[in-house]
Design a protein around this motif. Structure first.
Motif, PDB file in Angstrom:
ATOM      1  N   THR A 178       0.996  -1.275  -0.029  1.00 55.75           N
ATOM      2  CA  THR A 178      -0.019  -0.077   0.126  1.00 55.75           C
ATOM      3  C   THR A 178       0.859   1.122   0.071  1.00 55.75           C
ATOM      4  OG1 THR A 178      -1.676  -1.379   1.031  1.00 55.75           O
ATOM      5  CG2 THR A 178      -2.017   0.918   1.132  1.00 55.75           C
ATOM      6  N   LEU A 179       1.780   1.213   0.946  1.00 62.57           N
ATOM      7  CA  LEU A 179       2.689   2.385   1.054  1.00 62.57           C
ATOM      8  C   LEU A 179       3.329   2.806  -0.542  1.00 62.57           C
ATOM      9  CD1 LEU A 179       4.184   4.625   2.391  1.00 62.57           C
ATOM     10  CD2 LEU A 179       5.897   3.018   3.222  1.00 62.57           C
ATOM     11  N   ILE A 191      -8.705   3.933  -1.484  1.00 61.98           N
ATOM     12  CA  ILE A 191      -8.101   4.444  -0.544  1.00 61.98           C
ATOM     13  C   ILE A 191      -7.428   5.985  -0.993  1.00 61.98           C
ATOM     14  CG2 ILE A 191      -5.790   4.114   0.740  1.00 61.98           C
ATOM     15  CD1 ILE A 191      -6.152   1.196   0.426  1.00 61.98           C
ATOM     16  N   ARG A 192      -6.763   6.169  -1.914  1.00 62.04           N
ATOM     17  CA  ARG A 192      -6.475   7.621  -2.524  1.00 62.04           C
ATOM     18  C   ARG A 192      -7.737   8.471  -2.456  1.00 62.04           C
ATOM     19  NH1 ARG A 192      -1.792   8.356  -4.903  1.00 62.04           N
ATOM     20  NH2 ARG A 192      -1.643   6.361  -5.810  1.00 62.04           N
ATOM     21  N   HIS A 229      -7.936   6.770   6.639  1.00 64.17           N
ATOM     22  CA  HIS A 229      -8.582   5.514   6.325  1.00 64.17           C
ATOM     23  C   HIS A 229      -8.270   4.241   6.547  1.00 64.17           C
ATOM     24  CE1 HIS A 229     -11.226   3.356   3.467  1.00 64.17           C
ATOM     25  NE2 HIS A 229     -10.078   2.793   2.749  1.00 64.17           N
ATOM     26  N   LEU A 230      -9.349   3.468   7.285  1.00 62.49           N
ATOM     27  CA  LEU A 230      -8.933   2.391   7.807  1.00 62.49           C
ATOM     28  C   LEU A 230      -9.240   1.171   6.743  1.00 62.49           C
ATOM     29  CD1 LEU A 230      -9.775   2.568  11.520  1.00 62.49           C
ATOM     30  CD2 LEU A 230      -7.651   2.861  10.772  1.00 62.49           C
ATOM     31  N   TYR A 262      -3.959   1.458   8.179  1.00 62.17           N
ATOM     32  CA  TYR A 262      -4.253   2.817   8.477  1.00 62.17           C
ATOM     33  C   TYR A 262      -3.491   3.650   7.388  1.00 62.17           C
ATOM     34  CZ  TYR A 262      -3.747   7.437  10.544  1.00 62.17           C
ATOM     35  OH  TYR A 262      -3.461   8.966  11.109  1.00 62.17           O
ATOM     36  N   VAL A 263      -4.474   4.465   6.724  1.00 58.19           N
ATOM     37  CA  VAL A 263      -3.707   5.236   5.813  1.00 58.19           C
ATOM     38  C   VAL A 263      -4.114   6.819   5.935  1.00 58.19           C
ATOM     39  CG1 VAL A 263      -3.462   5.843   3.248  1.00 58.19           C
ATOM     40  CG2 VAL A 263      -3.780   3.360   4.100  1.00 58.19           C
ATOM     41  N   ARG A 264      -3.326   7.870   5.777  1.00 57.25           N
ATOM     42  CA  ARG A 264      -3.694   9.150   5.729  1.00 57.25           C
ATOM     43  C   ARG A 264      -2.642   9.965   5.053  1.00 57.25           C
ATOM     44  NH1 ARG A 264      -1.256  12.906   8.340  1.00 57.25           N
ATOM     45  NH2 ARG A 264      -0.302  11.748   9.915  1.00 57.25           N
TER      46      ARG A 264
END
Length: 160
Positions: free
Chosen positions: A67-68, A108-109, A118-119, A142-144
């Motif tokens: 994801t990263l 996600i974006r 966003h989880l 976890y994404v922000r």
């Protein structure tokens, strides 16, 4: 980092090296990875099946890393939660595959475009050599979007 170098680093990383976990594939875009675990005396449990911790460890870093890599440096990506369901005893060689599709990346974006967190839950099946399900692992990521320096300064100034 190239996929080949990443594979080498994973395979030499002590938590993988000393449990018998091998990364067998990472594609050029870092959207697919495949991992396997061969059963050995040192990764078997008391009853002669795969140690559950090794089954879990083989799936641990991949969703976060894929994801990263897909989102790039403008996002913060962390593991948030995880769970594993042991379905049947694992014997012999087991494997897991991770496939991050474009639709998930765009979801996600879009969810983080305004700076919100966003989880996202990912599910991975650990399969034996005959394709039978051994375990199902769920990982929450976890994404922000990263805050820019000007946003941080503006937020600090507005609270004064």
């Amino acid at each position: 980092m190239t996929p080949r170098r990443a594979r080498l680093m994973f395979n030499l990383w002590p938590p993988f090296l000393f449990t018998g976990i091998r990364v067998t594939a990472i594609d050029a875009r870092f959207r697919h990875a495949r991992v396997e675990l061969r059963q050995r005396w040192y990764n078997s449990n008391y009853v002669g099946t795969h140690f559950g911790g090794s089954l879990f460890a083989m799936t641990d870093p991949f969703w976060m890393i894929l994801t990263l890599r897909a989102l790039g440096s403008e996002h913060v990506v962390w593991d948030k939660a995880a769970e594993i369901e042991f379905v049947r005893p694992g014997r012999g060689t087991v494997h897991a595959s991770f496939d991050l599709d474009d639709a998930t990346v765009e979801t996600i974006r879009a969810a983080t475009a305004d700076g919100s967190k966003h989880l996202h839950w990912f599910t991975t099946d650990v399969l034996d050599a005959s394709g039978e399900l051994v375990a199902r692992v769920r990982k929450q990521i976890y994404v922000r979007r990263k805050r820019r320096a000007s946003q941080s300064a503006d937020a600090t100034a507005s609270t004064r």
